[in-house]
Scaffold this motif. Structure first.
Motif, PDB file in Angstrom:
ATOM      1  N   UNK A   1      -8.202  -5.583   2.748  1.00 25.29           N
ATOM      2  CA  UNK A   1      -8.296  -7.014   2.450  1.00 25.29           C
ATOM      3  C   UNK A   1      -9.748  -7.480   2.412  1.00 25.29           C
ATOM      4  N   UNK A   2     -10.046  -8.353   1.462  1.00 29.32           N
ATOM      5  CA  UNK A   2     -11.383  -8.954   1.367  1.00 29.32           C
ATOM      6  C   UNK A   2     -11.558  -9.968   2.490  1.00 29.32           C
ATOM      7  N   UNK A   3     -10.416 -10.487   2.983  1.00 29.13           N
ATOM      8  CA  UNK A   3     -10.476 -11.565   3.980  1.00 29.13           C
ATOM      9  C   UNK A   3     -10.585 -11.015   5.406  1.00 29.13           C
ATOM     10  N   UNK A   4      -9.940  -9.868   5.658  1.00 27.29           N
ATOM     11  CA  UNK A   4      -9.891  -9.290   7.012  1.00 27.29           C
ATOM     12  C   UNK A   4      -9.875  -7.765   6.859  1.00 27.29           C
ATOM     13  N   UNK A   5     -10.983  -7.120   7.235  1.00 23.69           N
ATOM     14  CA  UNK A   5     -11.113  -5.681   6.984  1.00 23.69           C
ATOM     15  C   UNK A   5     -10.138  -4.828   7.800  1.00 23.69           C
ATOM     16  N   UNK A   6      -9.455  -5.437   8.768  1.00 22.34           N
ATOM     17  CA  UNK A   6      -8.471  -4.674   9.548  1.00 22.34           C
ATOM     18  C   UNK A   6      -7.135  -4.553   8.834  1.00 22.34           C
ATOM     19  N   UNK A   7      -6.935  -5.371   7.791  1.00 25.50           N
ATOM     20  CA  UNK A   7      -5.650  -5.389   7.090  1.00 25.50           C
ATOM     21  C   UNK A   7      -5.713  -4.543   5.819  1.00 25.50           C
ATOM     22  N   UNK A   8      -4.681  -3.730   5.583  1.00 28.60           N
ATOM     23  CA  UNK A   8      -4.493  -3.135   4.257  1.00 28.60           C
ATOM     24  C   UNK A   8      -3.380  -3.943   3.603  1.00 28.60           C
ATOM     25  N   UNK A   9      -3.632  -4.407   2.380  1.00 34.19           N
ATOM     26  CA  UNK A   9      -2.631  -5.237   1.709  1.00 34.19           C
ATOM     27  C   UNK A   9      -2.031  -4.488   0.523  1.00 34.19           C
ATOM     28  N   UNK A  10      -0.822  -4.880   0.191  1.00 32.00           N
ATOM     29  CA  UNK A  10      -0.131  -4.314  -0.973  1.00 32.00           C
ATOM     30  C   UNK A  10      -0.394  -5.236  -2.164  1.00 32.00           C
ATOM     31  N   UNK A  11      -1.175  -4.759  -3.106  1.00 26.89           N
ATOM     32  CA  UNK A  11      -1.572  -5.601  -4.250  1.00 26.89           C
ATOM     33  C   UNK A  11      -0.527  -5.594  -5.358  1.00 26.89           C
ATOM     34  N   UNK A  12       0.572  -4.940  -5.150  1.00 24.39           N
ATOM     35  CA  UNK A  12       1.604  -4.936  -6.203  1.00 24.39           C
ATOM     36  C   UNK A  12       2.643  -3.867  -5.946  1.00 24.39           C
ATOM     37  N   UNK A  13       2.300  -2.637  -6.370  1.00 26.95           N
ATOM     38  CA  UNK A  13       3.300  -1.563  -6.243  1.00 26.95           C
ATOM     39  C   UNK A  13       2.773  -0.454  -5.353  1.00 26.95           C
ATOM     40  N   UNK A  14       2.092  -0.810  -4.271  1.00 25.30           N
ATOM     41  CA  UNK A  14       1.534   0.218  -3.385  1.00 25.30           C
ATOM     42  C   UNK A  14       2.652   1.107  -2.854  1.00 25.30           C
ATOM     43  N   UNK A  15       2.323   2.372  -2.654  1.00 21.67           N
ATOM     44  CA  UNK A  15       3.275   3.313  -2.074  1.00 21.67           C
ATOM     45  C   UNK A  15       2.815   3.645  -0.655  1.00 21.67           C
ATOM     46  N   UNK A  16       3.713   4.307   0.080  1.00 22.40           N
ATOM     47  CA  UNK A  16       3.324   4.750   1.427  1.00 22.40           C
ATOM     48  C   UNK A  16       2.100   5.659   1.325  1.00 22.40           C
ATOM     49  N   UNK A  17       2.105   6.541   0.319  1.00 23.01           N
ATOM     50  CA  UNK A  17       1.000   7.489   0.185  1.00 23.01           C
ATOM     51  C   UNK A  17      -0.314   6.777  -0.146  1.00 23.01           C
ATOM     52  N   UNK A  18      -0.287   5.707  -0.955  1.00 22.97           N
ATOM     53  CA  UNK A  18      -1.508   4.921  -1.221  1.00 22.97           C
ATOM     54  C   UNK A  18      -2.087   4.419   0.102  1.00 22.97           C
ATOM     55  N   UNK A  19      -1.219   3.844   0.939  1.00 18.86           N
ATOM     56  CA  UNK A  19      -1.686   3.276   2.209  1.00 18.86           C
ATOM     57  C   UNK A  19      -2.243   4.390   3.095  1.00 18.86           C
ATOM     58  N   UNK A  20      -1.503   5.508   3.170  1.00 17.45           N
ATOM     59  CA  UNK A  20      -1.941   6.587   4.060  1.00 17.45           C
ATOM     60  C   UNK A  20      -3.248   7.224   3.575  1.00 17.45           C
ATOM     61  N   UNK A  21      -3.426   7.312   2.249  1.00 13.95           N
ATOM     62  CA  UNK A  21      -4.675   7.882   1.713  1.00 13.95           C
ATOM     63  C   UNK A  21      -5.851   6.973   2.090  1.00 13.95           C
ATOM     64  N   UNK A  22      -5.638   5.673   2.038  1.00 13.09           N
ATOM     65  CA  UNK A  22      -6.694   4.725   2.420  1.00 13.09           C
ATOM     66  C   UNK A  22      -6.968   4.813   3.927  1.00 13.09           C
TER      67      UNK A  22
END
Ligand SMILES: Cc1cc2nc3c(=O)[nH]c(=O)nc-3n(C[C@H](O)[C@H](O)[C@H](O)COP(=O)(O)OP(=O)(O)OC[C@H]3O[C@@H](n4cnc5c(N)ncnc54)[C@H](O)[C@@H]3O)c2cc1C
Length: 304
Positions: A258-279
């Motif tokens: 997130x641009x607003x809070x660096x502790x948050x990962x946000x789903x910008x649309x069709x994020x997958x579990x693997x997208x989140x885990x890779x980040x």
């Protein structure tokens, strides 16, 4: 007979309503997750006991979900039964003690406490989860956490098939941690919080302050599971380090810091579990290189 069919028949015989092939994305604030074979929503402790017993008797694995606000499901779904606690929602106040079932949402619980002029749980007013999830995660903010106020709980011990009354000391609370994360056979049914008399006007004013603070610092308009990482002992908050490392806006697939809070990962649309885990892995590597420790995820990652 095929296990799933046998389980379906057993649920029907036990009078338990259920959904099949339910999309888990609808039950997680990340909005990520494929289909669960079975989805159950018990309305009380006895029905919960029946659901769990039937899972065990039929060799069906199960996963407990509250509001899914700290949960990252797999895109492949869940082979087994997801048991959602949100329908267990009784709440009672006696003097300064508030007793509620695990499915009560924290914002509702906090509103009831404020209305009764009870102080102690107001910090949790903006935590978008259930009481069960908040206790299991020992959720907290503004220097307070659930371990400060939990007096006792009732759990369903699925190994023994019995309900148990436990005290705070039995719950092994730690940083965003409790016995429930290590002992999935214990399911929290009810908790009693020990609160104190407060001034209603002050509690409402404080809740409004908290609300404004959250909406100005957190990306509440985007699907997420809150802070992704736990704060490590003796370290700065991971969000601060992630910000210093220039990760704000970093993106893999549709998962973005997130641009607003660096502790948050946000789903910008069709994020997958693997997208989140890779980040998550990329951040862990960068923090490890720069600061010498690997930040531990707070979010609960559920495999297929
Ligand atoms: C916008 C946003 C802001 C947030 N802010 C905060 C914050 O300020 N502080 C904070 O600590 N967290 C915060 N979170 C994270 C999350 O809301 C909390 O951890 C919340 O308490 C989780 O509750 P839940 O019901 O959604 O749990 P879930 O995500 O459903 O479950 C979390 C874990 O608890 C287990 N569990 C759930 N219910 C039970 C039960 N009855 N018995 C046994 N185990 C159970 C689950 O199996 C899972 O392991 C935030 C999340 C979001 C999306």
């Amino acid at each position: 007979m095929h296990t799933d069919l046998q389980f379906e028949k057993a649920l029907e015989k036990g009078g338990i309503s259920f959904l099949k092939n339910e999309k888990l994305g609808a039950h997680s604030t990340f909005r990520i997750g494929g289909e669960a074979d079975f989805f159950l929503g018990p309305s009380g402790p006895e029905e919960l006991g029946t659901c769990v017993r039937l899972c065990l008797q039929n060799g069906i694995r199960f996963w407990i979900v509250g509001n899914g606000s700290n949960t990252l499901f797999s895109d492949k779904g869940f082979r087994g039964a997801v048991i959602e606690m949100k329908h267990m929602s009784r709440l009672e106040i006696r003097g300064t003690e508030l007793t509620a079932q695990a499915g009560v949402m924290m914002p509702v619980l906090c509103e009831k406490a404020r209305r009764a002029s009870l102080d102690g749980v107001n910090f949790a007013t903006g935590i978008p989860g259930t009481l069960g999830g908040a206790v299991a995660m020992n959720s907290g903010c503004y220097g307070q956490c659930m371990a400060d106020i939990v007096k006792c709980v009732t759990v369903f011990d699925s190994e023994e098939g019995v309900f148990r009354s436990l005290e705070r000391k039995d719950l092994s609370f730690g940083t965003r941690d409790s016995v429930f994360l290590h002992r999935p056979s214990w399911i929290l049914c009810e908790a009693t919080l020990e609160l104190a008399k407060g001034c209603r006007e002050d509690l409402y004013a404080q809740a409004e302050e908290f609300r404004q603070k959250r909406s100005s610092t957190q990306p509440l308009d985007k699907p997420s599971a809150g802070s992704v990482f736990k704060r490590a002992e003796g370290q700065e908050p991971v969000s601060k380090l992630v910000d210093l490392l220039g990760f704000k806006g970093a993106r893999i697939g549709d998962a973005a810091v997130s641009e607003k809070h660096a502790g948050f990962i946000v789903n910008e649309g069709k994020a997958t579990q693997e997208d989140v885990l890779a980040l998550v892995r990329k951040i862990q590597q960068a923090v490890s290189d720069a600061y010498g420790f690997i930040p531990e995820p707070e979010i609960r990652i559920v495999g297929e």
